[in-house]
Design an enzyme around this catalytic site. Structure first.
Site, PDB file in Angstrom:
ATOM      1  N   GLU A  88      -1.979  -5.456   8.490  1.00 53.09           N
ATOM      2  CA  GLU A  88      -1.185  -4.935   9.612  1.00 53.09           C
ATOM      3  C   GLU A  88      -1.887  -5.198  10.943  1.00 53.09           C
ATOM      4  O   GLU A  88      -3.115  -5.116  11.029  1.00 53.09           O
ATOM      5  CB  GLU A  88      -0.986  -3.417   9.451  1.00 53.09           C
ATOM      6  CG  GLU A  88      -0.219  -3.042   8.194  1.00 53.09           C
ATOM      7  CD  GLU A  88       0.036  -1.530   8.074  1.00 53.09           C
ATOM      8  OE1 GLU A  88      -0.313  -0.777   9.007  1.00 53.09           O
ATOM      9  OE2 GLU A  88       0.588  -1.124   7.043  1.00 53.09           O
ATOM     10  N   ASP A  94       0.842  -1.208   0.000  1.00 57.96           N
ATOM     11  CA  ASP A  94       0.000   0.000   0.000  1.00 57.96           C
ATOM     12  C   ASP A  94       0.876   1.257   0.000  1.00 57.96           C
ATOM     13  O   ASP A  94       0.373   2.382  -0.049  1.00 57.96           O
ATOM     14  CB  ASP A  94      -1.026  -0.006   1.149  1.00 57.96           C
ATOM     15  CG  ASP A  94      -0.390   0.004   2.527  1.00 57.96           C
ATOM     16  OD1 ASP A  94       0.851  -0.101   2.625  1.00 57.96           O
ATOM     17  OD2 ASP A  94      -1.142   0.121   3.523  1.00 57.96           O
ATOM     18  N   SER A  95       2.210   1.067  -0.002  1.00 58.05           N
ATOM     19  CA  SER A  95       3.125   2.189  -0.254  1.00 58.05           C
ATOM     20  C   SER A  95       2.850   2.768  -1.644  1.00 58.05           C
ATOM     21  O   SER A  95       3.273   3.890  -1.950  1.00 58.05           O
ATOM     22  CB  SER A  95       4.587   1.732  -0.138  1.00 58.05           C
ATOM     23  OG  SER A  95       4.788   0.512  -0.820  1.00 58.05           O
ATOM     24  N   ASP A 120      -1.347  -6.127  -0.584  1.00 57.12           N
ATOM     25  CA  ASP A 120      -1.446  -5.446   0.710  1.00 57.12           C
ATOM     26  C   ASP A 120      -2.874  -4.932   0.895  1.00 57.12           C
ATOM     27  O   ASP A 120      -3.395  -4.230   0.014  1.00 57.12           O
ATOM     28  CB  ASP A 120      -0.469  -4.259   0.701  1.00 57.12           C
ATOM     29  CG  ASP A 120       0.105  -3.968   2.065  1.00 57.12           C
ATOM     30  OD1 ASP A 120      -0.281  -4.637   3.041  1.00 57.12           O
ATOM     31  OD2 ASP A 120       0.972  -3.064   2.136  1.00 57.12           O
ATOM     32  N   LYS A 173      -1.677  -9.331   2.692  1.00 61.11           N
ATOM     33  CA  LYS A 173      -0.974  -8.891   3.908  1.00 61.11           C
ATOM     34  C   LYS A 173      -1.859  -7.905   4.641  1.00 61.11           C
ATOM     35  O   LYS A 173      -2.531  -7.080   4.015  1.00 61.11           O
ATOM     36  CB  LYS A 173       0.367  -8.230   3.556  1.00 61.11           C
ATOM     37  CG  LYS A 173       1.049  -7.602   4.786  1.00 61.11           C
ATOM     38  CD  LYS A 173       2.460  -7.168   4.506  1.00 61.11           C
ATOM     39  CE  LYS A 173       2.591  -5.763   3.953  1.00 61.11           C
ATOM     40  NZ  LYS A 173       2.021  -4.696   4.815  1.00 61.11           N
ATOM     41  N   GLU A 223       8.597  -4.438  10.830  1.00 61.30           N
ATOM     42  CA  GLU A 223       9.044  -3.133  10.322  1.00 61.30           C
ATOM     43  C   GLU A 223       9.399  -2.209  11.482  1.00 61.30           C
ATOM     44  O   GLU A 223       8.638  -2.089  12.465  1.00 61.30           O
ATOM     45  CB  GLU A 223       7.927  -2.488   9.476  1.00 61.30           C
ATOM     46  CG  GLU A 223       8.294  -1.087   8.989  1.00 61.30           C
ATOM     47  CD  GLU A 223       7.434  -0.575   7.849  1.00 61.30           C
ATOM     48  OE1 GLU A 223       6.548  -1.302   7.377  1.00 61.30           O
ATOM     49  OE2 GLU A 223       7.682   0.579   7.434  1.00 61.30           O
TER      50      GLU A 223
HETATM   51  O1  KIV Z   1       3.437  -1.049   1.677  1.00 63.47           O
HETATM   52  C1  KIV Z   1       4.570  -1.549   1.679  1.00 63.47           C
HETATM   53  O2  KIV Z   1       5.359  -1.335   0.759  1.00 63.47           O
HETATM   54  C2  KIV Z   1       4.923  -2.378   2.823  1.00 63.47           C
HETATM   55  C3  KIV Z   1       6.290  -2.929   2.944  1.00 63.47           C
HETATM   56  C4  KIV Z   1       7.403  -2.084   2.661  1.00 63.47           C
HETATM   57  C5  KIV Z   1       6.470  -3.849   4.064  1.00 63.47           C
HETATM   58  O3  KIV Z   1       4.086  -2.640   3.621  1.00 63.47           O
END
Ligand code: KIV
Length: 277
Positions: free
Chosen positions: A116, A45-46, A84, A114, A183
């Site tokens: 959190e 989600d980055s 994510d 994924k 992280e």
């Molecule tokens: O969103 C992302 O890129 C991440 C990772 C860098 C772990 O969650």
């Protein structure tokens, strides 16, 4: 081409050689990451920041993430691709988490999701795993909780918070997570967690003792210049090099150096003479 399975990733647990994973968000970069023999791609989600220009990971939606997940699964066939789950796609209820995780698998073609959080997302993890969808956990400096942390601050520095992260890691494993991202935590803590868990740990800003590491594509290649996280290492400065090359293109146009006859086509013989203008 045999694609990488969850079992293949789990078999990397405790291996002498740590494994490298990376994010990707589009077809072209996913193909490049695959060529570099990276076994697992996270469509993080980055993307919220590096692809869409939002300030943090909070605004990105499931529909926006879906575009990136579908592009990556079209581009890379061998790596395991994890989607994510964005903010509010799983926190609100177990039902939401199941529906959205299902979408990433069914519409996005991902091999897992994924999310959190620790103990508080155990019901969601159990429910998603019970649908047959692999889940990667994410603990420590979880960016979706940025406001609760009052900024991007290293987590787990006190006895109570370090203990909580250890307990959370064990809870995620018991809930059925196949791996966990750690992280922004001290390396002593990620070492303990890596030793006590039977599932692989994947670190980012968590020191060298994790089973694997993950980084953001744009960070290691120098493509995102808004800020450079302390945990990253730059292997290239493609941002500056792209700007230089675009400037060369602009200057070529201005100087009429490009395009030339080489990049052009001519009218077939006899056509020009017959035109009235
Ligand atoms: O969103 C992302 O890129 C991440 C990772 C860098 C772990 O969650």
């Amino acid at each position: 081409m045999q694609s990488i399975s969850i079992q293949n990733i789990q078999d990397l647990k405790g291996s002498e050689t740590p494994f490298a994973t990376l994010t990707a968000y589009d077809y072209t970069s996913a193909k490049l990451v695959e060529k570099a023999e990276i076994p697992l791609i996270l469509v993080g989600d980055s993307a919220s920041m590096v692809m869409l220009g939002y300030e943090n990971t909070i605004p990105i939606t499931v529909d926006e993430m879906m575009v990136f997940v579908r592009a990556v699964t079209r581009g890379a066939k061998k790596p395991l691709i994890i989607a994510d789950m964005p903010f509010m796609s799983y926190q609100s209820s177990v039902e939401d988490s199941m529906r959205n995780a299902g979408r990433f698998i069914k519409e996005g073609g991902a091999g897992g999701v994924k999310l959190e959080g620790g103990v508080r997302v155990v019901p969601q993890i159990e429910a998603i795993v019970s649908m047959g969808v692999p889940v990667m956990g994410h603990l420590g400096l979880t960016p979706q909780s940025l406001h609760q942390f009052s900024g991007y601050k290293i987590q787990g520095k006190s006895v109570a918070t370090a203990q909580q992260i250890i307990d959370d890691a064990k809870a995620l494993e018991s809930a059925g997570a196949f791996s966990v991202v750690l992280e922004g935590i001290p390396l002593e803590l990620s070492k303990i967690i890596t030793e006590v868990l039977d599932i692989p740990t994947i670190g980012i800003g968590a020191g060298p003792f994790c089973d694997g590491q993950i980084q953001v594509f744009h960070d290691i290649l120098g493509l995102f210049e808004n800020f450079i996280p302390k945990h990253t290492k730059r292997y290239a400065n493609f941002g500056s090099s792209i700007v230089e090359n675009i400037c060369s293109y602009r200057k070529d146009i201005e100087a009429r150096v490009f395009p030339t006859d080489k990049q052009s086509v001519h009218l077939p013989k006899g056509v020009l003479e017959k035109l009235t203008y």
